[in-house]
Design a protein around this motif. Structure first.
Motif, PDB file in Angstrom:
ATOM      1  N   GLU A 187     -12.158  18.372  34.447  1.00 22.12           N
ATOM      2  CA  GLU A 187     -13.379  17.589  34.671  1.00 22.12           C
ATOM      3  C   GLU A 187     -13.462  16.400  33.713  1.00 22.12           C
ATOM      4  O   GLU A 187     -14.397  16.276  32.913  1.00 22.12           O
ATOM      5  CB  GLU A 187     -14.616  18.486  34.590  1.00 22.12           C
ATOM      6  N   PRO A 188     -12.449  15.541  33.779  1.00 23.27           N
ATOM      7  CA  PRO A 188     -12.388  14.412  32.841  1.00 23.27           C
ATOM      8  C   PRO A 188     -13.417  13.335  33.150  1.00 23.27           C
ATOM      9  O   PRO A 188     -14.054  13.362  34.202  1.00 23.27           O
ATOM     10  CB  PRO A 188     -10.974  13.855  33.065  1.00 23.27           C
ATOM     11  N   GLU A 189     -13.539  12.384  32.218  1.00 21.41           N
ATOM     12  CA  GLU A 189     -14.426  11.236  32.444  1.00 21.41           C
ATOM     13  C   GLU A 189     -13.630   9.974  32.712  1.00 21.41           C
ATOM     14  O   GLU A 189     -14.094   9.065  33.378  1.00 21.41           O
ATOM     15  CB  GLU A 189     -15.343  11.046  31.221  1.00 21.41           C
ATOM     16  N   VAL A 190     -12.433   9.924  32.124  1.00 22.20           N
ATOM     17  CA  VAL A 190     -11.581   8.738  32.309  1.00 22.20           C
ATOM     18  C   VAL A 190     -10.244   9.191  32.888  1.00 22.20           C
ATOM     19  O   VAL A 190      -9.591  10.084  32.344  1.00 22.20           O
ATOM     20  CB  VAL A 190     -11.320   8.015  30.965  1.00 22.20           C
ATOM     21  N   GLU A 208     -13.904   8.594  45.994  1.00 21.35           N
ATOM     22  CA  GLU A 208     -14.960   9.619  45.971  1.00 21.35           C
ATOM     23  C   GLU A 208     -15.120  10.287  44.615  1.00 21.35           C
ATOM     24  O   GLU A 208     -16.179  10.814  44.301  1.00 21.35           O
ATOM     25  CB  GLU A 208     -14.679  10.680  47.049  1.00 21.35           C
ATOM     26  N   LEU A 209     -14.058  10.273  43.817  1.00 24.32           N
ATOM     27  CA  LEU A 209     -14.129  10.932  42.507  1.00 24.32           C
ATOM     28  C   LEU A 209     -15.186  10.300  41.600  1.00 24.32           C
ATOM     29  O   LEU A 209     -15.774  10.972  40.778  1.00 24.32           O
ATOM     30  CB  LEU A 209     -12.785  10.840  41.794  1.00 24.32           C
ATOM     31  N   ASN A 210     -15.347   8.990  41.742  1.00 27.29           N
ATOM     32  CA  ASN A 210     -16.385   8.314  40.981  1.00 27.29           C
ATOM     33  C   ASN A 210     -16.256   8.487  39.456  1.00 27.29           C
ATOM     34  O   ASN A 210     -17.221   8.777  38.760  1.00 27.29           O
ATOM     35  CB  ASN A 210     -17.760   8.795  41.482  1.00 27.29           C
ATOM     36  N   LEU A 211     -15.030   8.318  38.961  1.00 32.35           N
ATOM     37  CA  LEU A 211     -14.776   8.388  37.519  1.00 32.35           C
ATOM     38  C   LEU A 211     -14.416   6.997  37.008  1.00 32.35           C
ATOM     39  O   LEU A 211     -14.099   6.112  37.805  1.00 32.35           O
ATOM     40  CB  LEU A 211     -13.571   9.296  37.239  1.00 32.35           C
ATOM     41  N   THR A 212     -14.410   6.833  35.706  1.00 30.13           N
ATOM     42  CA  THR A 212     -13.857   5.610  35.130  1.00 30.13           C
ATOM     43  C   THR A 212     -12.351   5.692  35.353  1.00 30.13           C
ATOM     44  O   THR A 212     -11.724   6.672  34.948  1.00 30.13           O
ATOM     45  CB  THR A 212     -14.141   5.566  33.608  1.00 30.13           C
ATOM     46  N   VAL A 232     -10.229  12.272  28.539  1.00 31.05           N
ATOM     47  CA  VAL A 232      -9.359  11.150  28.922  1.00 31.05           C
ATOM     48  C   VAL A 232      -8.004  11.719  29.342  1.00 31.05           C
ATOM     49  O   VAL A 232      -7.290  12.292  28.523  1.00 31.05           O
ATOM     50  CB  VAL A 232      -9.163  10.162  27.741  1.00 31.05           C
ATOM     51  N   VAL A 233      -7.687  11.603  30.619  1.00 30.65           N
ATOM     52  CA  VAL A 233      -6.438  12.210  31.109  1.00 30.65           C
ATOM     53  C   VAL A 233      -5.544  11.154  31.753  1.00 30.65           C
ATOM     54  O   VAL A 233      -6.009  10.124  32.225  1.00 30.65           O
ATOM     55  CB  VAL A 233      -6.705  13.382  32.082  1.00 30.65           C
ATOM     56  N   PHE A 234      -4.264  11.467  31.801  1.00 32.43           N
ATOM     57  CA  PHE A 234      -3.253  10.478  32.163  1.00 32.43           C
ATOM     58  C   PHE A 234      -2.249  11.055  33.151  1.00 32.43           C
ATOM     59  O   PHE A 234      -1.583  12.046  32.847  1.00 32.43           O
ATOM     60  CB  PHE A 234      -2.551  10.068  30.848  1.00 32.43           C
ATOM     61  N   LEU A 235      -2.172  10.441  34.317  1.00 29.40           N
ATOM     62  CA  LEU A 235      -1.146  10.821  35.292  1.00 29.40           C
ATOM     63  C   LEU A 235       0.061   9.916  35.074  1.00 29.40           C
ATOM     64  O   LEU A 235      -0.004   8.710  35.317  1.00 29.40           O
ATOM     65  CB  LEU A 235      -1.676  10.655  36.724  1.00 29.40           C
ATOM     66  N   PHE A 236       1.155  10.508  34.604  1.00 24.17           N
ATOM     67  CA  PHE A 236       2.354   9.732  34.277  1.00 24.17           C
ATOM     68  C   PHE A 236       2.987   9.124  35.522  1.00 24.17           C
ATOM     69  O   PHE A 236       2.817   9.610  36.637  1.00 24.17           O
ATOM     70  CB  PHE A 236       3.388  10.629  33.587  1.00 24.17           C
ATOM     71  N   GLN A 237       3.761   8.076  35.266  1.00 23.03           N
ATOM     72  CA  GLN A 237       4.467   7.383  36.333  1.00 23.03           C
ATOM     73  C   GLN A 237       5.392   8.349  37.079  1.00 23.03           C
ATOM     74  O   GLN A 237       5.499   8.294  38.295  1.00 23.03           O
ATOM     75  CB  GLN A 237       5.279   6.243  35.691  1.00 23.03           C
ATOM     76  N   GLU A 264     -18.452   2.563  31.811  1.00 22.83           N
ATOM     77  CA  GLU A 264     -18.421   3.852  32.494  1.00 22.83           C
ATOM     78  C   GLU A 264     -18.396   3.639  34.006  1.00 22.83           C
ATOM     79  O   GLU A 264     -19.089   2.763  34.523  1.00 22.83           O
ATOM     80  CB  GLU A 264     -19.667   4.649  32.092  1.00 22.83           C
ATOM     81  N   LYS A 265     -17.557   4.410  34.698  1.00 23.53           N
ATOM     82  CA  LYS A 265     -17.417   4.407  36.168  1.00 23.53           C
ATOM     83  C   LYS A 265     -16.754   3.153  36.719  1.00 23.53           C
ATOM     84  O   LYS A 265     -16.681   2.972  37.933  1.00 23.53           O
ATOM     85  CB  LYS A 265     -18.772   4.601  36.879  1.00 23.53           C
ATOM     86  N   GLU A 266     -16.310   2.282  35.837  1.00 25.37           N
ATOM     87  CA  GLU A 266     -15.641   1.080  36.320  1.00 25.37           C
ATOM     88  C   GLU A 266     -14.245   1.454  36.824  1.00 25.37           C
ATOM     89  O   GLU A 266     -13.621   2.382  36.309  1.00 25.37           O
ATOM     90  CB  GLU A 266     -15.527   0.079  35.161  1.00 25.37           C
ATOM     91  N   LYS A 267     -13.778   0.705  37.835  1.00 25.62           N
ATOM     92  CA  LYS A 267     -12.419   0.942  38.351  1.00 25.62           C
ATOM     93  C   LYS A 267     -11.587  -0.309  38.113  1.00 25.62           C
ATOM     94  O   LYS A 267     -11.817  -1.344  38.733  1.00 25.62           O
ATOM     95  CB  LYS A 267     -12.465   1.283  39.834  1.00 25.62           C
ATOM     96  N   VAL A 268     -10.649  -0.183  37.181  1.00 28.12           N
ATOM     97  CA  VAL A 268      -9.842  -1.327  36.769  1.00 28.12           C
ATOM     98  C   VAL A 268      -8.425  -1.162  37.300  1.00 28.12           C
ATOM     99  O   VAL A 268      -7.845  -0.078  37.217  1.00 28.12           O
ATOM    100  CB  VAL A 268      -9.804  -1.419  35.219  1.00 28.12           C
ATOM    101  N   VAL A 269      -7.887  -2.245  37.843  1.00 29.07           N
ATOM    102  CA  VAL A 269      -6.502  -2.229  38.304  1.00 29.07           C
ATOM    103  C   VAL A 269      -5.679  -3.065  37.327  1.00 29.07           C
ATOM    104  O   VAL A 269      -5.987  -4.233  37.089  1.00 29.07           O
ATOM    105  CB  VAL A 269      -6.389  -2.809  39.725  1.00 29.07           C
TER     106      VAL A 269
END
Ligand SMILES: Nc1ncnc2c1ncn2[C@@H]1O[C@H](COP(=O)(O)OP(=O)(O)OP(=O)(O)O)[C@@H](O)[C@H]1O
Ligand SMILES: [Mg+2]
Length: 258
Positions: free
Chosen positions: A158-161, A185-189, A83-88, A26-31
């Motif tokens: 208000e997603p979590e991921v 600042e969003l502080n989400l996973t 769990v939400v997804f911003l497409f390319q 949770e709250k991890e930021k993975v690239v």
């Protein structure tokens, strides 16, 4: 929060992901790094429950995500909101007549009250700097503005991921800087794909790297990965070509920010 175990995915006869195993807290930021065609978008689609692995398993908060699980209406609503997804490509997400409707869409689907939706649409439109376009058709906006509308349409839930596929690809340097601060600042996973190496360091501390043959070849500190020329070569994220400096000409490996 997210766990993939030996995930394998192929499309027709193309193997796109092989033996992918990792966990995200949770709250991890993975690239997520990897060259074109390495399978980054496919992996995000699996995590978003849009594609399902042929082998291996994907768990979200300990629940296995498969077709059957997502047929459960109540679970589906919860998962789609969390769990939400911003497409390319933002154009593939936009289909409403106005920016207002675009941002309101998700909450309307969830059946929220009209007044609550109105308040939230205005809040997120303002936060993302697209308030003045609320009554415009989203198709008239620039690529960067469309992306902000799409992001507002996701964050209103208000997603979590947050899964972001090449979010900086269409942005100018100023807007890119803004997005980096905004995401921080969003502080989400978050799981973000990119092939811009120097920018990647601004987006998270943990790097997950897919090789050309669709396997994870690195999972760890991103800064260390970027300093490791042998790893970068393995990932195909450096290239070699001739340099001309006046009369001198030489070849060496180096990186570019595409
Ligand atoms: N629905 C599909 N039909 C056919 N081929 C597909 C499909 N989806 C993905 N592919 C192929 O799978 C490969 C991996 O695709 P993917 O989009 O996951 O890569 P990527 O790492 O996101 O690449 P990029 O950096 O270019 O966005 C590509 O060669 C692509 O053409
Ligand atoms: Mg992609």
């Amino acid at each position: 929060m997210i766990e993939l175990k030996n995930v394998y995915f192929k499309y027709n006869n193309n193997e796109l992901l092989k033996d992918i195993t990792f966990k995200v807290k949770e709250k991890e930021k993975v690239v997520l790094l990897g060259i074109n065609g390495s399978g980054k978008s496919t992996l995000l689609k699996i995590i978003n429950g849009l594609l399902f692995p042929q082998k291996g398993k994907y768990f979200y908060k300990g629940v296995e995500i498969n077709k059957k699980q997502l047929k459960n209406k109540e679970f589906n609503r919860k998962f789609r909101k969390e769990v939400v997804f911003l497409f390319q490509n933002p154009d593939s997400m936009i289909f409403n007549p106005t920016v207002y409707d675009e941002i309101a869409f998700g909450l309307r689907q969830l059946g929220d009250k009209k007044e609550d939706i109105d308040e939230k649409v205005k809040y997120w439109a303002d936060k993302l700097g697209v308030y003045k376009y609320l009554n415009e058709p989203p198709f008239n906006l620039s690529g960067g503005e469309k992306q902000k509308v799409c992001l507002a349409a996701l964050l209103i839930l208000e997603p979590e991921v947050l899964l972001l596929d090449e979010p900086t690809a269409n942005l100018d340097p100023k807007t890119t800087g803004w997005l980096i601060d905004f995401l921080y600042e969003l502080n989400l996973t978050t799981i973000i794909t990119t092939h811009n190496l120097s920018l990647s360091l601004e987006l998270g501390d943990r790097g997950l790297v897919l090789s050309e043959d669709h396997q994870i070849i690195y999972d760890g500190n991103l800064e260390e990965f970027i300093k490791d020329i042998e790893m970068l070569k393995k990932a195909g994220l450096v290239h070699i070509h001739r340099h001309r400096h006046g009369k001198l000409e030489h070849r060496h490996y180096h990186t570019h920010d595409f």
